[in-house]
Design a protein around this motif. Structure first.
Motif, mmCIF file in Angstrom:
data_model
loop_
_atom_site.group_PDB
_atom_site.id
_atom_site.type_symbol
_atom_site.label_atom_id
_atom_site.label_comp_id
_atom_site.label_asym_id
_atom_site.label_seq_id
_atom_site.Cartn_x
_atom_site.Cartn_y
_atom_site.Cartn_z
ATOM 1 N N SER A 1 20.569 38.289 46.011
ATOM 2 C CA SER A 1 21.114 38.876 44.778
ATOM 3 C C SER A 1 22.000 40.100 45.015
ATOM 4 C CB SER A 1 19.973 39.233 43.820
ATOM 5 O OG SER A 1 19.016 39.978 44.515
ATOM 6 N N ASN A 2 21.784 40.808 46.124
ATOM 7 C CA ASN A 2 22.477 42.109 46.273
ATOM 8 C C ASN A 2 23.496 42.224 47.387
ATOM 9 O OD1 ASN A 2 21.250 43.559 44.249
ATOM 10 N ND2 ASN A 2 19.457 43.990 45.501
ATOM 11 N N PHE A 3 23.458 41.311 48.342
ATOM 12 C CA PHE A 3 24.265 41.548 49.538
ATOM 13 C C PHE A 3 25.694 41.065 49.328
ATOM 14 C CE2 PHE A 3 25.036 40.871 54.242
ATOM 15 C CZ PHE A 3 24.997 42.213 54.543
ATOM 16 N N SER A 4 26.419 41.794 48.486
ATOM 17 C CA SER A 4 27.768 41.328 48.173
ATOM 18 C C SER A 4 28.739 42.498 48.139
ATOM 19 C CB SER A 4 27.760 40.612 46.822
ATOM 20 O OG SER A 4 27.287 41.496 45.840
ATOM 21 N N ASP A 5 30.005 42.154 48.264
ATOM 22 C CA ASP A 5 31.067 43.162 48.194
ATOM 23 C C ASP A 5 31.925 42.886 46.968
ATOM 24 O OD1 ASP A 5 30.409 44.586 50.421
ATOM 25 O OD2 ASP A 5 31.746 43.483 51.756
ATOM 26 N N PRO A 6 32.453 43.950 46.313
ATOM 27 C CA PRO A 6 33.304 43.739 45.138
ATOM 28 C C PRO A 6 34.749 43.446 45.569
ATOM 29 C CG PRO A 6 32.894 46.079 45.483
ATOM 30 C CD PRO A 6 32.219 45.363 46.603
ATOM 31 N N LEU A 7 35.173 42.212 45.350
ATOM 32 C CA LEU A 7 36.517 41.802 45.787
ATOM 33 C C LEU A 7 37.530 41.942 44.676
ATOM 34 C CD1 LEU A 7 36.376 38.438 47.670
ATOM 35 C CD2 LEU A 7 36.618 40.745 48.504
ATOM 36 N N ILE A 8 38.708 42.386 45.054
ATOM 37 C CA ILE A 8 39.778 42.469 44.064
ATOM 38 C C ILE A 8 41.073 42.039 44.760
ATOM 39 C CG2 ILE A 8 40.354 44.916 44.502
ATOM 40 C CD1 ILE A 8 40.521 45.270 41.444
ATOM 41 N N ASP A 9 41.895 41.235 44.050
ATOM 42 C CA ASP A 9 43.136 40.749 44.673
ATOM 43 C C ASP A 9 44.343 41.438 44.059
ATOM 44 O OD1 ASP A 9 41.723 39.018 46.203
ATOM 45 O OD2 ASP A 9 41.974 37.292 44.877
ATOM 46 N N CYS A 10 45.335 41.711 44.888
ATOM 47 C CA CYS A 10 46.609 42.220 44.382
ATOM 48 C C CYS A 10 47.390 41.024 43.858
ATOM 49 C CB CYS A 10 47.358 42.927 45.512
ATOM 50 S SG CYS A 10 49.053 43.336 45.054
ATOM 51 N N LYS A 11 47.775 41.074 42.580
ATOM 52 C CA LYS A 11 48.484 39.934 41.988
ATOM 53 C C LYS A 11 49.897 39.808 42.538
ATOM 54 C CE LYS A 11 46.228 39.631 37.464
ATOM 55 N NZ LYS A 11 46.416 40.017 36.070
ATOM 56 N N GLU A 12 50.425 40.919 43.061
ATOM 57 C CA GLU A 12 51.808 40.910 43.535
ATOM 58 C C GLU A 12 51.923 40.292 44.923
ATOM 59 O OE1 GLU A 12 54.275 41.935 41.613
ATOM 60 O OE2 GLU A 12 52.937 42.611 39.992
ATOM 61 N N LYS B 1 49.185 39.267 46.819
ATOM 62 C CA LYS B 1 48.036 38.378 47.063
ATOM 63 C C LYS B 1 47.061 38.902 48.131
ATOM 64 C CE LYS B 1 50.037 35.244 44.410
ATOM 65 N NZ LYS B 1 50.131 35.840 43.079
ATOM 66 N N THR B 2 47.204 40.177 48.500
ATOM 67 C CA THR B 2 46.263 40.709 49.492
ATOM 68 C C THR B 2 44.912 40.969 48.835
ATOM 69 O OG1 THR B 2 48.139 41.854 50.430
ATOM 70 C CG2 THR B 2 46.004 42.445 51.318
ATOM 71 N N ARG B 3 43.867 40.690 49.603
ATOM 72 C CA ARG B 3 42.509 40.875 49.076
ATOM 73 C C ARG B 3 41.950 42.219 49.555
ATOM 74 N NH1 ARG B 3 39.374 35.548 48.972
ATOM 75 N NH2 ARG B 3 40.728 35.418 47.179
ATOM 76 N N HIS B 4 41.319 42.920 48.661
ATOM 77 C CA HIS B 4 40.766 44.236 49.019
ATOM 78 C C HIS B 4 39.330 44.337 48.534
ATOM 79 C CE1 HIS B 4 44.836 45.656 49.787
ATOM 80 N NE2 HIS B 4 45.180 45.098 48.641
#
Ligand code: ATP
Length: 456
Positions: free
Chosen positions: A82-93, A95-98
């Motif tokens: 349930s907890n071992f995760s990272d918050p992913l966010i993508d740049c729409k311009e 497409k790099t993932r951060h």
């Protein structure tokens, strides 16, 4: 020497056989690395040193070697599902993932992303127009939580029931074996269980060579103790880790403690030792006071009692755990960064040298016949004899100066030259890697001379 770069360390590692890119002839598999002949020896020496300090010399400590695949209930109990995760966010311009938390951390130290919800992080990133580190624009997707555990399937039918995970940490192997070890070793609290083994994490932002990879090795030790004694042991294990690093040749100025003020759900106290890698101070070693969280959870999920019965007081309790956890690969990387140097010599030339502790050096001595035609037979004889005691290498090609340089850069502490004196008088010259000074020894003394200096 100019400031050491990661590129330099990667190149040296590849060129001399410490670490190669994984699956290189297929253009690699991103962020996997293979240890070559020298790297494997260095890594094994690091593991043996840890084993000696944290098991052999550590009162009441026992080593185990648990399976990588564990019952998935283990990961429910530990909170990893349930907890071992990272918050992913993508740049729409571009497409790099951060990682959203990293974006915020890189932008400001005023807020602590670990204490924010995903919605709060998205809002913060938008409100502050945090630019994408790749393209500079600020136009992102929402956050998706991404679990770092690698899943695989067992058996022939692929369904939910067949899912198993590659362990993301070795620690749970120690927890689930707490009673097995306690009973079979007739161990009394406080006692420790340690192990060295592979762990796997589907890291979103791996990189910096072997610093953050998807497959790595951990060296972990869990000290089981009574509540009330935990904080003392926690302080003791922080120091123990630091002293171990210093004894491995890491300079005090290159390590620092970073005490956590934001704590994981299981921890009462936590501290990282950070090492001054070429890309800055970063986590090398974690010490955590995990309270009785882990054993309590495993009791709850397994339905089995993991209580300890104190034989003297008849008291029953769930032990506290002080964890000491270091990544073997990060530690190997630190020893390489620490040891590598480019020195300007008196004649204005530079030499590349790896000042590894002799204990860590992949080869302890190099045997060099001065003139191949005249001295090779004797040199091979010496090589064969000394190889019974420690790892030796033999090199007969090129002039002696060049051969010294080749040994310097891979960290070989001593070069033994075999010449006419060896054949006539049974003496050899030994050249020291760090001082570059030579001494003459009787051949019979060489073994003890070296053995004396390669202990940990
Ligand atoms: P980080 O914050 O760098 O992701 P962590 O806090 O998640 O690390 P722990 O779970 O405490 O790390 O793991 C203990 C040790 O294992 C770390 O101190 C580190 O040396 C090593 N380690 C963790 N993740 C990796 C990885 N992806 N690659 C190599 N070593 C790792």
């Amino acid at each position: 020497m100019e400031k050491l770069t990661m590129e330099k360390i990667v190149n040296i590692s590849k060129q001399y056989g410490f670490i190669f890119q994984g699956s290189e002839i297929y253009d690699g598999l991103a962020n996997t690395w293979d240890y070559g002949p020298l790297g494997s020896r260095l890594k094994n020496a690091v593991k043996d040193a840890w084993r000696k300090r944290f098991i052999q010399e550590n009162d009441n400590s026992f080593e185990i070697d648990a399976a990588i695949l564990m019952n998935p209930r283990v990961w429910e109990a530990s909170g990893h599902i349930s907890n071992f995760s990272d918050p992913l966010i993508d740049c729409k311009e571009c497409k790099t993932r951060h990682r959203a938390d990293h974006l915020i951390e890189g932008f400001t130290s005023d807020v602590v992303p670990d204490k924010m919800t995903d919605e709060e992080m998205v809002k913060y990133i938008k409100d502050n127009n945090i630019p994408c580190p790749k393209c500079g624009k600020s136009n992102y997707t929402d956050i998706r939580e991404f679990n770092l555990m690698f899943e695989t399937n067992r058996g022939v039918i692929k369904d939910d029931k067949s899912v198993v995970y590659l362990r993301p940490e070795t620690a749970q192997g120690e927890f689930v074996n707490f009673l097995n070890v306690q009973r079979t070793m007739r161990a009394k609290i406080p006692f420790g269980i340690g192990q060295i083994g592979k762990a796997f994490r589907n890291e979103i932002t791996p990189g910096n060579f072997t610093f953050r990879t998807i497959e790595f090795e951990q060296m972990e030790h869990q000290l089981f103790c009574k509540e009330g004694t935990d904080s003392n042991f926690y302080a003791e294990y922080k120091e123990k880790a630091k002293n171990f690093l210093k004894d491995l040749g890491i300079k005090e100025e290159n390590i620092r403690f970073h005490d956590h003020d934001k704590l994981s759900h299981y921890a009462k106290e936590a501290c990282d030792i950070e090492y001054n890698f070429p890309f800055g101070f970063s986590e090398l070693w974690g010490t955590h006071n995990r309270t009785n969280y882990d054993l309590s959870k495993h009791m709850e999920y397994s339905g089995k009692s993991l209580e300890y019965l104190d034989p003297e007081t008849n008291e029953k309790y769930i032990p506290y755990v002080v964890e000491s956890s270091v990544g073997c690969d990060r530690l190997v990387l630190a020893t390489l960064c620490e040891a590598y140097d480019e020195e300007t010599l008196e004649d204005g030339t530079t030499r590349e040298v790896m000042h590894l502790l002799p204990y860590l050096a992949p080869y302890k001595v190099a045997i060099l016949p001065l003139i191949k035609k005249n001295h090779a037979d004797k040199a091979k004889e010496v090589y064969k004899e000394l190889s019974k005691n420690f790892m030796c290498t033999y090199d007969e090609s090129g002039n002696i100066g060049k051969r010294y340089r080749r040994e310097d850069v891979i960290g070989t502490p001593w070069c033994i030259t075999i010449d006419d004196e060896t054949i006539n008088n049974n003496t050899v010259t030994i050249r020291d890697r760090d001082t570059m000074k030579q001494i003459t020894l009787n051949l019979d003394e060489v073994k003890d001379y070296v053995l004396d200096k390669i202990n940990f």
